[in-house]
Enzyme design. Structure first.
Site, PDB file in Angstrom:
ATOM      1  N   SER A   1       0.825  -1.202   0.000  1.00  0.00           N
ATOM      2  CA  SER A   1       0.000   0.000   0.000  1.00  0.00           C
ATOM      3  C   SER A   1       0.862   1.255   0.000  1.00  0.00           C
ATOM      4  O   SER A   1       0.364   2.334  -0.275  1.00  0.00           O
ATOM      5  CB  SER A   1      -0.880   0.007   1.246  1.00  0.00           C
TER       6      SER A   1
ATOM      7  N   TYR B   1      -4.388   0.607   3.507  1.00  0.00           N
ATOM      8  CA  TYR B   1      -5.185  -0.578   3.186  1.00  0.00           C
ATOM      9  C   TYR B   1      -5.878  -1.122   4.453  1.00  0.00           C
ATOM     10  O   TYR B   1      -6.947  -1.703   4.374  1.00  0.00           O
ATOM     11  CB  TYR B   1      -4.293  -1.687   2.626  1.00  0.00           C
TER      12      TYR B   1
ATOM     13  N   CYS C   1       2.858  -7.073   1.702  1.00  0.00           N
ATOM     14  CA  CYS C   1       1.830  -6.421   2.509  1.00  0.00           C
ATOM     15  C   CYS C   1       0.948  -7.502   3.127  1.00  0.00           C
ATOM     16  O   CYS C   1       0.348  -8.297   2.398  1.00  0.00           O
ATOM     17  CB  CYS C   1       1.000  -5.506   1.615  1.00  0.00           C
ATOM     18  N   ASN C   2       0.875  -7.521   4.442  1.00  0.00           N
ATOM     19  CA  ASN C   2       0.028  -8.517   5.117  1.00  0.00           C
ATOM     20  C   ASN C   2      -1.449  -8.280   4.818  1.00  0.00           C
ATOM     21  O   ASN C   2      -2.216  -9.215   4.593  1.00  0.00           O
ATOM     22  CB  ASN C   2       0.240  -8.433   6.635  1.00  0.00           C
ATOM     23  N   THR C   3      -1.841  -7.013   4.802  1.00  0.00           N
ATOM     24  CA  THR C   3      -3.257  -6.673   4.621  1.00  0.00           C
ATOM     25  C   THR C   3      -3.726  -7.049   3.214  1.00  0.00           C
ATOM     26  O   THR C   3      -4.841  -7.559   3.027  1.00  0.00           O
ATOM     27  CB  THR C   3      -3.484  -5.159   4.877  1.00  0.00           C
TER      28      THR C   3
ATOM     29  N   CYS D   1       2.823  -6.119  10.049  1.00  0.00           N
ATOM     30  CA  CYS D   1       2.581  -5.141   8.980  1.00  0.00           C
ATOM     31  C   CYS D   1       3.959  -4.732   8.495  1.00  0.00           C
ATOM     32  O   CYS D   1       4.857  -4.475   9.313  1.00  0.00           O
ATOM     33  CB  CYS D   1       1.811  -3.942   9.531  1.00  0.00           C
ATOM     34  N   THR D   2       4.132  -4.655   7.183  1.00  0.00           N
ATOM     35  CA  THR D   2       5.480  -4.437   6.652  1.00  0.00           C
ATOM     36  C   THR D   2       6.008  -3.024   6.908  1.00  0.00           C
ATOM     37  O   THR D   2       7.190  -2.765   6.733  1.00  0.00           O
ATOM     38  CB  THR D   2       5.525  -4.744   5.144  1.00  0.00           C
ATOM     39  N   HIS D   3       5.139  -2.122   7.336  1.00  0.00           N
ATOM     40  CA  HIS D   3       5.629  -0.796   7.720  1.00  0.00           C
ATOM     41  C   HIS D   3       6.389  -0.842   9.055  1.00  0.00           C
ATOM     42  O   HIS D   3       7.262  -0.018   9.305  1.00  0.00           O
ATOM     43  CB  HIS D   3       4.469   0.192   7.875  1.00  0.00           C
TER      44      HIS D   3
HETATM   45  N1  DGL Z   1       2.028  -2.519   4.934  1.00  0.00           N
HETATM   46  C1  DGL Z   1       0.765  -3.112   5.020  1.00  0.00           C
HETATM   47  C2  DGL Z   1       0.746  -4.448   5.743  1.00  0.00           C
HETATM   48  O1  DGL Z   1       1.717  -5.149   5.773  1.00  0.00           O
HETATM   49  C3  DGL Z   1      -0.458  -2.309   5.356  1.00  0.00           C
HETATM   50  C4  DGL Z   1      -0.396  -0.869   5.612  1.00  0.00           C
HETATM   51  C5  DGL Z   1      -1.723  -0.169   5.361  1.00  0.00           C
HETATM   52  O2  DGL Z   1      -2.609  -0.179   6.232  1.00  0.00           O
HETATM   53  O3  DGL Z   1      -1.863   0.350   4.263  1.00  0.00           O
HETATM   54  O4  DGL Z   1      -0.274  -4.842   6.267  1.00  0.00           O
END
Ligand code: DGL
Length: 266
Positions: A14, A45, A76-78, A187-189
């Protein structure tokens, strides 16, 4: 070498979070040429509907396919919980790597039997995450913590301000109070917040993220198909559905500078 070996790999998130995964892929597989889409125009996301995210996944996957990508990584996990099943159904022959919170390794690592998960609301509410708990968390207690607001701050390159410190602290405190000795960064962030997180938690707490595992899974899938590249290191090409100048400015903070940032208009 066949054309498939030289073809690029598409990676998306995202926003900037997937750069934490991209870094792992580049260390492990430097010969691969990587295309990265940051869907910053639709972030976060984590607060969107699964149907919306599924549509974004297809749009971005199609973009990579028109560029001849030999594989896809959902960094991205989501996006994975919402869209990977649909993508695998649409493109059964295409190697697709998704990611999910590392519940299995955390269950193996914990000594207190209490594991915390920091992730987006979308990930934690998904059926896929519930199935993951049913499968791997039968003997442990899992404390989940959605983290609204963190992603938006990380997107601005903020990894240290009093605001993000306070927000992160409010999300981590309940996990510490519950006795977690292992925290999953789902979450990858969030791996970009590891230094800040380390200031808030005892050194004995294990932090687990899955960027390295994703890179190894990509290596496995490409290796099985004899599709690994073997030439000299390739520069990554970037696209964003947000503001390319913003993305260009944040890249050196999180990964490295690049001149190759273009607008992703879909
Ligand atoms: N980086 C995303 C993940 O791994 C999601 C971040 C978002 O909420 O956009 O879930």
């Amino acid at each position: 070498m066949s054309r498939d070996n030289d073809a690029p790999v598409g990676v998306f998130d995202s926003g900037v979070g997937g750069l934490s995964v991209l870094g792992e892929i580049r260390s492990l597989l430097p010969s691969e040429s990587l295309l990265y889409v940051a869907d910053c125009g639709h972030i976060p996301y984590g607060e969107k509907t699964p149907e919306f995210i599924r549509q974004r996944c297809v749009i971005i996957a199609e973009f990579f396919r028109t560029r001849g990508a030999k594989a896809l990584v959902l960094a991205c996990n989501t996006a994975t919980v919402a869209g990977v099943a649909d993508l695998r159904e649409r493109y059964p022959e295409w190697p697709i790597v998704g990611m999910e919170p590392a519940v299995k390794p955390a269950a193996a690592a914990t000594r207190t039997g209490v594991v915390g998960v920091l992730a987006t609301t979308g990930t934690l509410q998904s059926a896929k995450f519930a199935a993951l708990l049913d499968r791997f968390a039968t003997d442990i207690q899992v404390v989940t913590q959605p983290c609204p607001g963190l992603v938006e701050l990380i997107e601005t390159g903020d990894l240290t301000s009093p605001l993000i410190r306070q927000l992160l602290h409010s999300y981590v405190e309940p996990l510490l109070e519950a006795g977690c000795d292992t925290i999953i960064l789902g979450c990858t962030h969030y791996p970009f917040l590891k230094p800040l997180l380390r200031e808030m938690i005892p050194a004995s707490i294990t932090l687990i993220d899955t960027g390295g595992a994703v890179a190894r899974q990509l290596q496995r899938l490409l290796g099985q198909r004899d599709m690994l590249a073997s030439g000299p290191p390739q520069p990554t090409q970037f696209w964003t559905s947000g503001d390319p100048d913003n993305f260009r400015n944040i890249l050196p903070v999180l990964l490295e500078a690049s001149d190759s940032v273009r607008s992703f208009a879909s």
